[in-house]
Design a protein around this motif. Structure first.
Motif, PDB file in Angstrom:
ATOM      1  N   SER A 266       4.677  -6.954  -4.609  1.00  0.00           N
ATOM      2  CA  SER A 266       4.972  -6.249  -4.572  1.00  0.00           C
ATOM      3  C   SER A 266       6.466  -4.950  -3.512  1.00  0.00           C
ATOM      4  O   SER A 266       6.021  -6.241  -2.888  1.00  0.00           O
ATOM      5  CB  SER A 266       3.935  -4.776  -3.124  1.00  0.00           C
ATOM      6  OG  SER A 266       2.991  -4.167  -3.789  1.00  0.00           O
TER       7      SER A 266
ATOM      8  N   GLY B 112       3.841   4.465   0.507  1.00  0.00           N
ATOM      9  CA  GLY B 112       3.365   3.442   0.883  1.00  0.00           C
ATOM     10  C   GLY B 112       2.308   3.174  -0.123  1.00  0.00           C
ATOM     11  O   GLY B 112       1.606   1.717   0.241  1.00  0.00           O
ATOM     12  N   LEU B 113       1.930   3.152  -1.766  1.00  0.00           N
ATOM     13  CA  LEU B 113       0.894   3.354  -2.166  1.00  0.00           C
ATOM     14  C   LEU B 113      -0.720   2.374  -2.239  1.00  0.00           C
ATOM     15  O   LEU B 113      -0.815   2.658  -2.156  1.00  0.00           O
ATOM     16  CB  LEU B 113       1.802   1.676  -3.278  1.00  0.00           C
ATOM     17  CG  LEU B 113       1.292   1.859  -4.624  1.00  0.00           C
ATOM     18  CD1 LEU B 113       1.462   2.540  -5.418  1.00  0.00           C
ATOM     19  CD2 LEU B 113       2.392   0.626  -5.360  1.00  0.00           C
ATOM     20  N   PHE B 114      -0.915   3.864  -1.010  1.00  0.00           N
ATOM     21  CA  PHE B 114      -2.353   3.438  -0.452  1.00  0.00           C
ATOM     22  C   PHE B 114      -2.648   5.037  -1.846  1.00  0.00           C
ATOM     23  O   PHE B 114      -3.731   5.732  -1.315  1.00  0.00           O
ATOM     24  CB  PHE B 114      -2.354   3.899   0.585  1.00  0.00           C
ATOM     25  CG  PHE B 114      -1.951   3.205   1.355  1.00  0.00           C
ATOM     26  CD1 PHE B 114      -2.206   1.722   2.234  1.00  0.00           C
ATOM     27  CD2 PHE B 114      -0.800   3.515   2.173  1.00  0.00           C
ATOM     28  CE1 PHE B 114      -1.508   1.021   2.595  1.00  0.00           C
ATOM     29  CE2 PHE B 114       0.142   3.227   3.433  1.00  0.00           C
ATOM     30  CZ  PHE B 114      -0.230   1.434   3.459  1.00  0.00           C
TER      31      PHE B 114
ATOM     32  N   GLU C  58      -4.064  -1.275  -6.667  1.00  0.00           N
ATOM     33  CA  GLU C  58      -2.994  -1.203  -6.316  1.00  0.00           C
ATOM     34  C   GLU C  58      -2.903  -0.578  -4.197  1.00  0.00           C
ATOM     35  O   GLU C  58      -2.406  -1.610  -3.638  1.00  0.00           O
ATOM     36  CB  GLU C  58      -1.891  -0.563  -6.732  1.00  0.00           C
ATOM     37  CG  GLU C  58      -1.148  -0.768  -8.278  1.00  0.00           C
ATOM     38  CD  GLU C  58      -0.396  -0.062  -8.860  1.00  0.00           C
ATOM     39  OE1 GLU C  58      -0.685   1.523  -8.390  1.00  0.00           O
ATOM     40  OE2 GLU C  58       0.708  -0.173  -9.658  1.00  0.00           O
TER      41      GLU C  58
ATOM     42  N   CYS D 112      -4.493  -3.006  -2.431  1.00  0.00           N
ATOM     43  CA  CYS D 112      -3.610  -4.193  -2.534  1.00  0.00           C
ATOM     44  C   CYS D 112      -2.399  -4.123  -0.673  1.00  0.00           C
ATOM     45  O   CYS D 112      -2.131  -4.965  -0.176  1.00  0.00           O
ATOM     46  CB  CYS D 112      -2.760  -4.938  -3.466  1.00  0.00           C
ATOM     47  SG  CYS D 112      -3.444  -5.570  -4.929  1.00  0.00           S
ATOM     48  N   SER D 113      -2.121  -2.891  -0.967  1.00  0.00           N
ATOM     49  CA  SER D 113      -1.207  -2.024   0.235  1.00  0.00           C
ATOM     50  C   SER D 113      -1.638  -2.222   0.943  1.00  0.00           C
ATOM     51  O   SER D 113      -0.528  -2.925   2.084  1.00  0.00           O
ATOM     52  CB  SER D 113      -0.628  -0.494  -0.722  1.00  0.00           C
ATOM     53  OG  SER D 113       0.140  -0.904  -2.177  1.00  0.00           O
TER      54      SER D 113
ATOM     55  N   GLU E 128      -1.530  -5.297   1.991  1.00  0.00           N
ATOM     56  CA  GLU E 128       0.032  -5.946   2.817  1.00  0.00           C
ATOM     57  C   GLU E 128       0.183  -5.542   4.015  1.00  0.00           C
ATOM     58  O   GLU E 128       0.742  -6.038   4.801  1.00  0.00           O
ATOM     59  CB  GLU E 128       0.758  -5.330   1.443  1.00  0.00           C
ATOM     60  CG  GLU E 128       0.307  -6.714   0.091  1.00  0.00           C
ATOM     61  CD  GLU E 128       1.272  -6.169  -1.123  1.00  0.00           C
ATOM     62  OE1 GLU E 128       1.758  -4.754  -0.756  1.00  0.00           O
ATOM     63  OE2 GLU E 128       1.281  -6.677  -2.189  1.00  0.00           O
ATOM     64  N   PHE E 129       0.189  -4.563   4.596  1.00  0.00           N
ATOM     65  CA  PHE E 129       0.270  -3.833   5.160  1.00  0.00           C
ATOM     66  C   PHE E 129      -0.042  -4.115   6.535  1.00  0.00           C
ATOM     67  O   PHE E 129       0.566  -5.062   7.591  1.00  0.00           O
ATOM     68  CB  PHE E 129       0.133  -2.168   5.722  1.00  0.00           C
ATOM     69  CG  PHE E 129       0.384  -1.437   6.682  1.00  0.00           C
ATOM     70  CD1 PHE E 129       1.842  -1.064   6.138  1.00  0.00           C
ATOM     71  CD2 PHE E 129      -0.118  -1.625   8.311  1.00  0.00           C
ATOM     72  CE1 PHE E 129       2.220  -0.028   7.429  1.00  0.00           C
ATOM     73  CE2 PHE E 129       1.221  -1.002   9.258  1.00  0.00           C
ATOM     74  CZ  PHE E 129       1.668  -0.137   8.242  1.00  0.00           C
TER      75      PHE E 129
END
Length: 247
Positions: free
Chosen positions: A142, A189-191, A196, A199-200, A203-204
């Motif tokens: 990302s 934030g693509l939550f 996805e 994954c977001s 990653e956060f």
């Protein structure tokens, strides 16, 4: 992974074609698996290996299954000992669930070939205890984009921390609001509710680890809890629920 597969299968060159059935989930924007298998089949044909991989790629065009349903489908096939597929592609988060049904590759792939891969990846993402149940096929990353036009306009630099992101975004939002520009999205934030979004979130949480060299925090740790509180803080300060959850 295909370099390793080629080296292993070269030993089985024969007059009759060997057909391996594979299953994977993909999306219309990422056809990495499909492209890789096509290249493998082309190489196999050009070098008379007589090996062909038949891929069943599950996408939104031929299935309504999301990432959770796909994982459940694979587990059902393996649990019921259905020998429909030889190769399974799945997100590494399913390794603890699916790995118990899979072969131990430590006994089947020479160490000199395993050295091609990152040992930490094999240990943390492809193994259950001492059992190696998979190999990394590909990685998806990302990216965090910044609006350099607005940053330059207000003499701001690209944020390097979440606090810098909040402070910079609040300032630009306030200044643009004075110019009647109220359509800005400070942070997305693509939550979402798809893979996805998962994954977001991971990653956060990883971005909030103690140091660059620290491992992924335990989800029950204080670090993980504080990272979730930070997401809520960012949402309340610079992003609406719609913005932070959108694609």
């Amino acid at each position: 992974i295909y370099r390793v597969l080629l080296k292993i299968l070269k030993k089985f060159v024969c007059e009759e074609k060997i057909i391996l059935n594979a299953i994977a989930q993909g999306n219309l924007h990422d056809l990495s698996i499909k492209t890789s298998i096509e290249k493998f089949n082309e190489y196999s044909e050009n070098n008379n290996l007589n090996i062909y991989i038949n891929l069943n790629l599950i996408t939104s065009l031929n299935s309504t299954a999301n990432v959770d349903n796909f994982g459940f489908m694979i587990e059902t096939l393996l649990r019921n000992k259905k020998n429909k597929y030889d190769l399974y592609y799945f997100d590494y988060t399913y390794t603890p669930i699916l790995g118990f049904y899979l072969l131990d590759l430590n006994d089947r792939i020479p160490n000199n070939l395993l050295k091609i891969f990152n040992s930490n990846v094999l240990l943390n993402e492809c193994s259950i205890e001492d059992k190696l149940v998979g190999l990394p096929g590909y990685y998806a990353y990302s990216l965090f984009y910044s609006n350099e036009i607005l940053l330059n306009k207000y003499n701001k630099t690209i944020p390097k921390t979440w606090n810098e992101l909040v402070n910079t975004s609040k300032y630009i939002l306030e200044q643009e609001k004075k110019l009647n520009n109220t359509d800005l999205i400070a942070y997305n934030g693509l939550f979402n509710d798809d893979e996805e979004g998962i994954c977001s979130l991971y990653e956060f949480i990883y971005s909030c680890r103690e140091s660059v060299n620290s491992p992924f925090p335990d989800l029950r740790s204080e670090t993980a809890i504080k990272s979730l509180e930070l997401i809520k803080y960012i949402k309340n300060e610079i992003a609406s629920g719609i913005d932070i959850l959108s694609i």
